[in-house]
Design an enzyme around this catalytic site. Structure first.
Site, PDB file in Angstrom:
ATOM      1  N   GLY A  35     -34.992  81.442  20.459  1.00  0.00           N
ATOM      2  CA  GLY A  35     -35.741  81.805  20.293  1.00  0.00           C
ATOM      3  C   GLY A  35     -36.674  83.656  20.498  1.00  0.00           C
ATOM      4  CG  ASN A  90     -30.280  71.289  23.374  1.00  0.00           C
ATOM      5  OD1 ASN A  90     -30.594  71.437  24.273  1.00  0.00           O
ATOM      6  ND2 ASN A  90     -30.695  72.758  22.454  1.00  0.00           N
ATOM      7  CB  SER A 115     -33.163  66.822  10.080  1.00  0.00           C
ATOM      8  OG  SER A 115     -32.587  67.429   8.958  1.00  0.00           O
ATOM      9  CE1 TYR A 139     -30.272  69.535  12.945  1.00  0.00           C
ATOM     10  CE2 TYR A 139     -29.808  69.141  11.683  1.00  0.00           C
ATOM     11  CZ  TYR A 139     -30.936  69.720  11.842  1.00  0.00           C
ATOM     12  OH  TYR A 139     -32.198  69.474  11.912  1.00  0.00           O
ATOM     13  CE  LYS A 143     -33.391  67.645  15.278  1.00  0.00           C
ATOM     14  NZ  LYS A 143     -34.330  68.376  16.083  1.00  0.00           N
TER      15      LYS A 143
END
Ligand SMILES: NC(=O)c1ccc[n+]([C@@H]2O[C@H](COP(=O)([O-])OP(=O)(O)OC[C@H]3O[C@@H](n4cnc5c(N)ncnc54)[C@H](O)[C@@H]3O)[C@@H](O)[C@H]2O)c1
Length: 325
Positions: A35, A90, A115, A139, A143
């Site tokens: 970010g 993470n 997602s 990924y 999620k």
């Protein structure tokens, strides 16, 4: 006060603007790994990491947090295949730490950035929330696991399954600045500004023009959905899932054509082979979000999305490096 994790990122910064404009106080928690502090406009921010419970504790202790909007995550499909553990740590452990802190501090409302990647290979032309979940990447799996962590707790939740976020705020100096950039619209526009290369991955898909079809949803529309979800949770118990997409598919060639029209440049991209794991078509049904949240995308038109992104990239071709705060 709404705690916004990942509020210095692409979608997070737009969400902070939307929440602030709707009258909510926001506190950003972001490790700034991906970010940009320049993207955080006029709200307090803590530089901290969700993998560190003491960093999260600092956020909950310093401000009267009443609900959480949780965007912080790694989100590169290809990288997740290479380093799955990094993604589970993470995206899943980080979420678990956040939920633990919410429980400790009696905060019982969370809006989560999920997602379309949780669905995997689509079985229907448009995907609604009842479509089976079968992620085809670590990924997507991370999620889905994070969603399950959330729904296993005694809290109220909304999981927002975004399709392809794109565009940039038409009213604030914020936009998309990822490094590396893997998303179609910024890569295409940055190639026109000489900052990157652009290629089409495969033109032999079972789609009208042979290129992949995706659902591009304007980032400001996504941001507004978080305001709707935070309000919805004030009076709605239980766990809820909503797809967020425009409800329309656009092929890669159609995005290229829209970019040529908006930028007045001729574009003849190199076409290379398919990327492994790219489904031919991913298009949302957004009916549930319309019906229950009262949300509807405003910037439906692909050219408008590209135009807003182009405005941002042309002004700041090197991203936030060029933004003065
Ligand atoms: N961009 C899309 O099209 C898209 C589509 C579907 C879902 N999503 C999800 O939306 C969310 C935001 O996506 P984005 O495109 O804005 O990504 P982004 O990388 O721009 O934003 C993520 C932010 O989270 C921060 N962050 C990451 N891990 C952190 C940690 N452990 N602690 C604190 N901060 C951390 C990063 O520094 C960054 O500011 C992600 O959860 C992503 O998976 C994005």
């Amino acid at each position: 006060m709404v705690l916004v994790t990942g509020g210095a990122g692409y979608i997070g910064s737009h969400t902070v603007c939307a929440l602030t404009e709707a009258g909510f106080g926001c506190l950003v928690l972001d490790n700034l790994e991906k970010g940009h502090i320049e993207a955080v406009k006029g709200v307090p921010a803590i530089r901290g990491d969700l993998r560190s419970p003491s960093d999260i504790e600092q956020a909950f202790c310093s401000y009267g947090v009443t609900s959480v909007v949780h965007l912080a995550a790694y989100s590169e499909v290809g990288e997740s295949v290479q380093f799955p553990d990094k993604y589970f740590e993470n995206n899943v452990t980080g979420t678990r730490n956040l939920l633990d802190a919410m429980e400790t501090h009696g905060v019982d409302k969370i809006v989560f950035s999920s997602s379309a990647a949780v669905y995997g290979e689509p079985k229907t032309a448009t995907i609604d929330e009842s479509h089976p979940t079968a992620p085809s990447s670590p990924y997507g799996e991370s999620k889905l696991r994070a969603e399950r962590e959330i729904t296993s707790r005694d809290i109220k939740s909304v999981c927002l399954r975004y399709f392809n976020a794109s565009g940039a705020s038409p009213t604030h100096n914020i936009g998309e600045d990822h490094s590396p950039e893997t998303h179609l619209v910024p890569r295409l526009l940055l190639s026109l500004l000489g900052r990157t290369t652009f290629q089409i991955y495969g033109s032999d898909y079972d789609t009208p023009d042979g290129t992949c079809v995706r659902d591009y949803v304007h980032v400001s529309d996504l941001a507004r959905a978080h305001v709707d979800a935070v309000r919805f949770l004030e009076n709605s118990p239980g766990n809820h899932v909503f797809n967020l997409g425009s409800g329309h598919g656009a092929s890669v060639s159609e995005v290229v054509a829209a970019a040529a029209k908006v930028t007045h440049k001729s574009i003849s991209p190199l076409v290379t082979g398919r990327r492994p794991g790219d489904p031919s078509r991913l298009v949302a049904s957004n009916e549930l979000a319309k019906k229950v949240l009262g949300w509807a995308p405003v910037h439906q038109d692909l050219e408008t999305i590209v135009e807003h992104a182009w405005h941002w990239h042309r002004r700041f071709p090197d991203g936030y490096k060029g933004v003065i705060i």
